[in-house]
Design an enzyme around this catalytic site. Structure first.
Site, PDB file in Angstrom:
ATOM      1  N   ARG A  65       0.830  -1.216   0.000  1.00 14.08           N
ATOM      2  CA  ARG A  65       0.000   0.000   0.000  1.00 14.08           C
ATOM      3  C   ARG A  65       0.863   1.265   0.000  1.00 14.08           C
ATOM      4  NH1 ARG A  65      -5.449  -1.569   3.586  1.00 14.08           N
ATOM      5  NH2 ARG A  65      -5.499  -3.708   2.877  1.00 14.08           N
TER       6      ARG A  65
ATOM      7  N   GLU B   7     -14.772  -9.011   9.756  1.00 15.73           N
ATOM      8  CA  GLU B   7     -15.266  -8.035  10.742  1.00 15.73           C
ATOM      9  C   GLU B   7     -16.201  -8.697  11.734  1.00 15.73           C
ATOM     10  OE1 GLU B   7     -16.800  -4.327   9.060  1.00 15.73           O
ATOM     11  OE2 GLU B   7     -15.777  -4.845   7.208  1.00 15.73           O
TER      12      GLU B   7
END
Ligand code: DGT
Ligand code: MG
Length: 566
Positions: A56, A112
């Protein structure tokens, strides 16, 4: 007009939202630690579904085309991520870990989870100094107080969140982010504020500020593209637009409840509860391809899918009773593809349970049977005598039943357990006597589609103990036997319909061990079971077969009967 200002708001809960950092990439890095140091991208088809944080830094982003990612990061290592098996497995391990902190754990996708830690916070605050600092980041960086005590609770929530994250790192080697607040919406939004490997708390006074920091209504969790389009049509783009909108107009565009829900969200209000996630209702796999038009290839593909699926199902532990075939057909005339599905019931006896691990599996015969069921379904969807063009095949199992399912789940569970043990004993003592028919049926995996798992027979416990005595089999000191004992005692406590018998067995005098039973095994059994075995032995000794079946006729009101009925 809906007046948000007058709606009382509840801050009593403490919710932690946990999101795993670059999830698929972390799983791959755990498998190959060399990847920790280098930019890594996970691809599905020709896009990157995620990348590690090293990548990233080079500008690699989620959902980039591989070619574009390689332009910004030529040394990007790319790993295939089409097979979700390891990700799904890790995902469930994380959820299981979180369940140590609360029964209220709700899964959201694979990486999540919401954890409602309200109860744990309350307990800790009873015993610990409430003057603790926020762990991690605080949204807006301004401490505050609130008469309801939520600030102290949220601070404690941040301590717990940190413990959870440290635990996940220690146990599962995964870094995570957390958001802590008094509702799910704020916890989720807070979670994404500082990444990776950080956590953030949001106090009530900053809820509106957090909402206003979102650039667009589509950033509100739960607002999908359909709602977004509707809102755009009535000129609602920002959170502020939503807060200030004419409520009647919103109601006309959406329904009343949804309109109210959206306005609430725009102010950071969300009273939705953390729902305990059950296990998945369906476990399936799909494989897309350019073209499949030959039956043998279709069969081979289904076979591969089936084998993979069986592994997933065996880890789940439940038995599926329905199988579903999905196909995507390409219509060469209209040039469009569409999906179709067909499903049918399957007999639970297609699956057998491993005696030790209790994992379910398929034998070769059942495998063939299932594959032929799959092909039949396929042929109902596709006329194979004509040319066809398939671009996706999928298989899934649904309508699961527990191994010990049904009204009498505890009973079935313990009886299945006994059944498995009894089968072991039969296998070992083949030379001694013929196996009983009922037990053969239990371990049968003949794949018959309509076959229902047979109910355990009443005489199994007796058979178990007596066989055990004759074989000197150490398997019977297994924990499952002790579970049997516990469950019986619990059930007895909750039942008042059989008191005459139960009162008798509740006495603490020592009950004599029948001569055909193993003394050590007998000793482990609860007194009521001992009593029954003793009674059974006494009743049957007059016509006992010297080789087997010492308990062939159980009396009508036995504990075993009791379990079968209840
Ligand atoms: P994060 O949370 O920003 O550190 O990074 P991830 O990779 O955990 O991203 P997240 O939480 O949005 O998604 C979890 C995993 O789900 C991710 O590792 C790969 C997969 N995934 C994410 N977005 C997509 C998508 O658009 N398509 C597909 N097929 N998979 C996705
Ligand atoms: Mg993530």
């Amino acid at each position: 007009m809906y007046d948000i200002e007058h709606e009382a708001e509840d801050h009593s809960r403490t919710i932690v939202h946990i999101d795993i950092d670059c999830f698929y990439a972390q799983v791959e890095m755990i498998k190959d630690p060399r990847l920790y140091q280098i930019p890594l991208g996970i691809k599905q088809k020709n896009i990157l579904v995620t990348s590690n944080y090293v990548a990233r830094k080079y500008g690699v982003k989620k959902c980039m085309l591989i070619a574009d990612a390689l332009k910004v990061c030529p040394n990007l290592e790319i790993v295939k991520g089409e097979d979700l098996y390891d990700y799904r497995k890790m995902s469930y391990q994380v959820t299981s870990y979180l369940q140590k902190y609360s029964v209220l754990v709700e899964r959201l996708g694979l990486d999540e989870n919401y954890v409602d830690v309200t109860q744990l916070v309350d307990e800790r605050l009873k015993h610990q100094n409430p003057n603790i600092d926020v762990r991690g980041n605080l949204f807006n960086n301004i401490a505050e107080t609130c008469v309801c005590g939520c600030v102290e609770r949220l601070k404690m929530g941040s301590v717990i969140a940190q413990e959870i994250r440290e635990g996940v790192l220690h146990e599962l080697k995964l870094t995570t982010c957390a958001g802590i607040s008094y509702n799910k919406l704020l916890a989720k939004l807070a979670c994404s504020l500082h990444k990776p490997n950080e956590q953030t708390v949001v106090f009530p006074n900053h809820a509106v500020a957090l909402m206003l920091s979102l650039s667009n209504v589509s950033e509100i969790p739960g607002v999908g593209s359909a709602t977004d389009e509707i809102l755009e049509k009535i000129n609602i783009r920002t959170i502020e637009d939503l807060q200030k909108c004419h409520f009647e107009t919103l109601i006309q565009a959406l329904n009343g409840d949804r309109a109210k829900w959206l306005v609430d969200l725009s102010y950071g209000r969300d009273n939705s509860v953390v729902k305990t996630s059950g296990r998945p209702q369906s476990i399936g796999l799909e494989d897309s391809c350019k073209v499949l038009n030959v039956e043998t290839e279709v069969r081979e593909k289904f076979h591969q899918l089936l084998m993979r699926l069986i592994i997933l199902v065996s880890e789940d532990g439940r038995i599926p009773t329905t199988i579903k075939v999905t196909i995507r057909k390409f219509d060469s005339v209209s040039k469009v593809s569409h999906r179709e599905t067909k499903q049918c019931n399957i007999g639970p006896n297609l699956f057998s349970t491993d005696k030790i691990t209790r994992m379910i599996s398929l034998n070769e015969q059942s495998e063939k049977k299932l594959l032929s069921i799959v092909m039949n379904l396929f042929k109902k969807l596709v006329n194979t005598s004509r040319s066809y063009h398939i671009t996706l095949l999928g298989l899934s199992f649904t309508k699961f039943k527990e191994r010990f399912d049904g009204k009498n789940s505890i009973a079935s569970y313990l009886m299945n357990d006994l059944a498995v043990q009894s089968v072991t004993s039969i296998e070992r003592k083949n030379s001694i006597s013929q196996p009983q028919t009922s037990l053969q049926t239990v371990c049968s995996t003949d794949g018959s589609e309509n076959e229902i798992e047979p109910l355990p027979k009443k005489s199994r416990l007796g058979s178990l103990v007596s066989r055990c005595a004759r074989l000197g089999d150490s398997d019977y000191s297994s924990p499952s036997k002790l579970r049997v004992a516990d469950l019986r005692l619990n059930s007895r406590d909750s039942d008042h319909g059989d008191t005459g018998y139960l009162d008798t067995v509740a006495s603490s005098r020592e009950i004599e061990c029948p001569p055909n039973a193993d003394k050590d095994v007998f000793k482990e059994l609860p007194s009521d079971v001992q009593q029954e075995l003793w009674e059974d032995w006494k009743r049957n000794r007059s016509h006992e077969d010297p080789h087997d079946k010492p308990f062939k006729k159980a009396k009508t009101n036995t504990l075993l009967n009791y379990f079968l009925k209840n």
